[in-house]
Design an enzyme around this catalytic site. Structure first.
Site, PDB file in Angstrom:
ATOM      1  N   ASP A 159     -32.397  12.632 -19.370  1.00 55.26           N
ATOM      2  CA  ASP A 159     -33.095  13.688 -18.643  1.00 55.26           C
ATOM      3  C   ASP A 159     -33.197  14.967 -19.466  1.00 55.26           C
ATOM      4  O   ASP A 159     -34.273  15.581 -19.545  1.00 55.26           O
ATOM      5  CB  ASP A 159     -32.373  14.000 -17.325  1.00 55.26           C
ATOM      6  CG  ASP A 159     -32.440  12.850 -16.347  1.00 55.26           C
ATOM      7  OD1 ASP A 159     -33.304  11.967 -16.528  1.00 55.26           O
ATOM      8  OD2 ASP A 159     -31.629  12.822 -15.399  1.00 55.26           O
ATOM      9  N   ASP A 180     -27.674  14.933 -16.766  1.00 57.62           N
ATOM     10  CA  ASP A 180     -28.308  13.925 -15.919  1.00 57.62           C
ATOM     11  C   ASP A 180     -28.451  14.496 -14.515  1.00 57.62           C
ATOM     12  O   ASP A 180     -27.460  14.873 -13.880  1.00 57.62           O
ATOM     13  CB  ASP A 180     -27.460  12.649 -15.893  1.00 57.62           C
ATOM     14  CG  ASP A 180     -28.275  11.440 -15.453  1.00 57.62           C
ATOM     15  OD1 ASP A 180     -29.469  11.399 -15.745  1.00 57.62           O
ATOM     16  OD2 ASP A 180     -27.697  10.532 -14.817  1.00 57.62           O
ATOM     17  N   LYS A 189     -29.225  14.134 -10.612  1.00 59.42           N
ATOM     18  CA  LYS A 189     -29.147  13.129  -9.572  1.00 59.42           C
ATOM     19  C   LYS A 189     -29.444  13.760  -8.211  1.00 59.42           C
ATOM     20  O   LYS A 189     -29.176  14.934  -7.987  1.00 59.42           O
ATOM     21  CB  LYS A 189     -27.743  12.489  -9.523  1.00 59.42           C
ATOM     22  CG  LYS A 189     -27.365  11.737 -10.795  1.00 59.42           C
ATOM     23  CD  LYS A 189     -28.255  10.526 -11.015  1.00 59.42           C
ATOM     24  CE  LYS A 189     -27.847   9.749 -12.251  1.00 59.42           C
ATOM     25  NZ  LYS A 189     -28.756   8.624 -12.552  1.00 59.42           N
TER      26      LYS A 189
END
Length: 341
Positions: free
Chosen positions: A238, A251, A253
């Site tokens: 990402d 990352d 989420k």
């Protein structure tokens, strides 16, 4: 004095003056005292003469002084030898058979303006025969993880139906994709968010990560593909940027439930550390990363939970990732042999 003695002699000799002791009488309103029997001591009925020799021999016996060793010997005679149980062995953590370092000694940790990209890298992801990080993790889930995942799927189908569950998963995927697109626009220097998508900036997920974005700077990569050239796996990370001054693989989420601890993120740490190792051994990236960051955003806009992974924690998860990778390789070889047969 003589007068007193004379009076005493007269009293002793007198027969008219005397005191008689009255008999003692006890009155009782109950018959208990009369009816109660005398308690008999059972030892009084023992023939003491018969056992006198035995008592005398016991009382007169003088044995050897008792020591701890003699007590152990007596116990061994009475109850048998002592069986010494060994302490239970602690289960040793599995170690990867083919160890490979997480960090690349040929790359510098310090930033190099001459080699670092002027704009964030965005290498397109190309699907090929090399397994992706996501595929490895999916194919090597534990039986417990598989059980709970299937249990959740069945519960959702029971509530929503087959079509409703398919629509739910499709919407969740779309929301995640839009969330990543909005963050890419925010962190990209070009700011390429289209006007029709500007409403995404006001979404709950984006509002949830505002306090985390304040600590992010020096973006190096966005939605960029990575490949570990030695271990042969690929992935799509990402973001790579500084979080509170430390370069991290980040990352993003999304979640409907709070995940305040890193253990609540299941296999996400393995995914992040797999990307860290790939970046460090991918020639397309001139820099080296030592840390990771998992940011869990919430749809209702409540503050996201950032889970920072320092170099030590990354190293611990790296060993677990190598084990999962080895397990995946073994499964693939086994399936290929079965196909040939």
């Amino acid at each position: 004095m003589k007068v007193f003695q004379t009076i005493c002699r007269q009293l002793q000799s007198s027969k008219t003056l005397f005191v008689e002791t009255a008999p003692r009488v006890v009155f009782s309103t109950s018959s208990y005292l009369w009816g109660r029997k005398k308690r008999v001591n059972p030892y009084e009925q023992v023939d003491q003469e018969k056992y006198s020799d035995l008592v005398r021999s016991v009382l007169s016996f003088r044995g050897h002084a008792r020591t701890p060793q003699s007590l152990f010997e007596e116990d061994a005679l009475l109850y048998g030898p002592v069986s010494k149980s060994k302490a239970p062995k602690q289960e040793e953590e599995a170690v990867p058979q083919n160890w490979f370092p997480l960090f690349n000694p040929e790359k510098s940790i310090k930033p190099d303006p001459a080699r670092d990209p002027p704009v964030p890298l965005k290498i397109p992801f190309q699907r090929n025969a090399i397994p992706s990080v996501t595929r490895v993790l999916q194919q090597t889930m534990t039986s417990e993880q598989t059980f709970y995942l299937e249990k959740w799927r069945q519960r959702m189908i029971l509530e929503l139906g087959e079509d409703g569950f398919a629509e739910y998963t499709s919407n969740m995927f779309l929301q995640g994709k839009q969330f990543h697109g909005a963050l890419e626009s925010i962190l990209s220097p070009q700011g390429n968010l289209k006007e029709r998508d500007e409403s995404l900036l006001e979404s709950g997920y984006v509002q949830s990560v505002q306090h985390v974005l304040k600590d992010i700077s020096g973006v190096r990569a966005l939605e960029s593909a990575v490949k570990h050239e030695t271990l042969q796996y690929v992935g799509l990370l990402d973001c790579v940027a500084n979080y509170q001054g430390k370069l991290c693989v980040i990352d993003w989420k999304t979640s409907e439930k709070p995940k305040p601890f890193i253990r609540n993120t299941f296999d996400n740490p393995l995914q992040v550390v797999a990307y860290v190792g790939a970046v460090n051994h991918d020639a397309n990236y001139s820099f080296q990363v030592q840390c990771g960051l998992i940011v869990v955003a919430y749809k209702d806009g409540s503050p996201a939970h950032p889970h920072f992974m320092d170099a030590e924690l990354c190293s611990q998860y790296w060993a677990k990732w190598l084990l999962r990778l080895e397990e995946y390789t073994k499964k693939e070889k086994s399936q290929n042999i079965q196909k040939l047969d």
